[in-house]
Scaffold this active site. Structure first.
Site, PDB file in Angstrom:
ATOM      1  N   ASP A  58       0.607  -1.108  -0.152  1.00  0.00           N
ATOM      2  CA  ASP A  58       0.023  -0.066   0.068  1.00  0.00           C
ATOM      3  C   ASP A  58       0.652   1.258  -0.016  1.00  0.00           C
ATOM      4  O   ASP A  58       2.045   0.857   0.770  1.00  0.00           O
ATOM      5  CB  ASP A  58      -0.573   0.368   1.492  1.00  0.00           C
ATOM      6  N   HIS A 100       2.609   2.821  -7.939  1.00  0.00           N
ATOM      7  CA  HIS A 100       2.821   1.699  -8.963  1.00  0.00           C
ATOM      8  C   HIS A 100       3.710   0.858  -9.748  1.00  0.00           C
ATOM      9  O   HIS A 100       4.374  -0.321  -9.363  1.00  0.00           O
ATOM     10  CB  HIS A 100       1.374   1.003  -9.708  1.00  0.00           C
ATOM     11  N   LEU A 154      11.568 -20.369  -3.163  1.00  0.00           N
ATOM     12  CA  LEU A 154      10.810 -19.436  -2.323  1.00  0.00           C
ATOM     13  C   LEU A 154       9.265 -19.137  -3.228  1.00  0.00           C
ATOM     14  O   LEU A 154       9.427 -19.559  -4.409  1.00  0.00           O
ATOM     15  CB  LEU A 154      11.262 -18.140  -2.507  1.00  0.00           C
TER      16      LEU A 154
END
Ligand code: FPP
Length: 262
Positions: free
Chosen positions: A36, A53, A147
């Site tokens: 955020d 973004h 991962l």
């Protein structure tokens, strides 16, 4: 400075700067991140929100690499919620293009770093082009053993739980299972995060203190870590700070700690 053997081959070696004090034997297995503050980061600098973004993608890349290097097993990053369609069309289109660009640009590297990429959420509602790219990325990295990177796109936790409930209800109606056989393990199995290690830590940059329809079921006993730093300014040092704080928490899972007296 920490030194740790990493990678597919045990001859790979990495030096990890900045995570001093992190106990690599007690890492959160699965970290969720609510990315955020991109819009505010951009607006503060007089830039278009969309550039926030774009800058957020860089943070994601750095944080995923850092988490992978120290041995975190899974990251789930909230990239687009089921509610984000309410944003202006231009911002939604920008984000969809950004996801597509991310796959085009980063897939080779993610794959070479042994990362297993998965997409969670209503991927079936995205454009055919994006769906195909996501499927290809998943297929290409499915056998990677490093991962797990879950990217939550068109994801909402209530929607995820509703979908799981519908699947289970259908099985009851079709006499495949009994009502009594429904348990937490079964519900876990029908969530988008099935097979991913238990969620241990949720990180929310951007200064808000809410969960925003993210991983509601999985968050049951996860630890929260908040920061006012906006996501584009979030660096691996902030990840390590969150992990250090996590390692100081007394996780009781509803029980008592060893030192408690009656
Ligand atoms: C919330 O910030 C962020 C989003 C809705 C989009 C997050 C997406 C990225 C970081 C792009 C990277 C993702 C991938 C998978 C390539 P906000 O816009 O709500 O910021 P604000 O609260 O300051 O307005």
């Amino acid at each position: 400075m920490w030194k740790k053997w990493i990678g597919k081959k045990n001859t790979d070696f990495a030096t990890i700067d900045g995570c001093d004090g992190v106990d690599l034997s007690r890492l959160p297995r699965h970290i969720a991140i609510i990315m955020d503050g991109n819009g505010r980061w951009a607006q503060k600098q007089g830039l278009l929100r969309t550039l926030g973004h774009r800058a957020g993608v860089e943070s994601l890349k750095e944080v995923v690499r850092a988490a992978s290097n120290i041995g975190v097993q899974a990251i789930t990053a909230y990239a687009f919620s089921t509610e984000n369609w309410k944003r202006p069309d231009e911002e939604v289109s920008f984000l969809m293009n950004l996801f597509s660009e991310y796959i085009d640009r980063e897939l080779d590297e993610l794959d070479s770093e042994n990362i297993k990429i998965r997409f969670i959420g209503r991927i079936d509602e995205l454009s055919n082009v994006l769906q195909t790219k996501f499927e290809n990325a998943q297929t290409r990295t499915v056998n990677n053993t490093g991962l797990i990177l879950n990217l939550a796109v068109n994801y909402g936790s209530r929607d995820e739980i509703t979908r799981a409930v519908k699947i289970i209800a259908q099985k009851v109606v079709g006499n495949e299972i009994s009502v009594n056989s429904i348990n937490e393990t079964m519900i876990d199995h029908y969530l988008d995060t099935a097979g991913v290690p238990q969620l241990d830590l949720i990180i929310r940059p951007g200064g808000d203190y809410r969960i925003s329809n993210f991983l509601l079921w999985q968050a049951a006993y996860a630890e929260f870590w908040y920061t006012d730093i906006n996501w584009p300014d979030f660096k691996p040092c902030h990840l390590y700070a969150a992990i250090l704080e996590y390692q100081k928490r007394d996780r009781r899972f509803g029980g008592l700690n060893k030192n408690s007296t009656l």
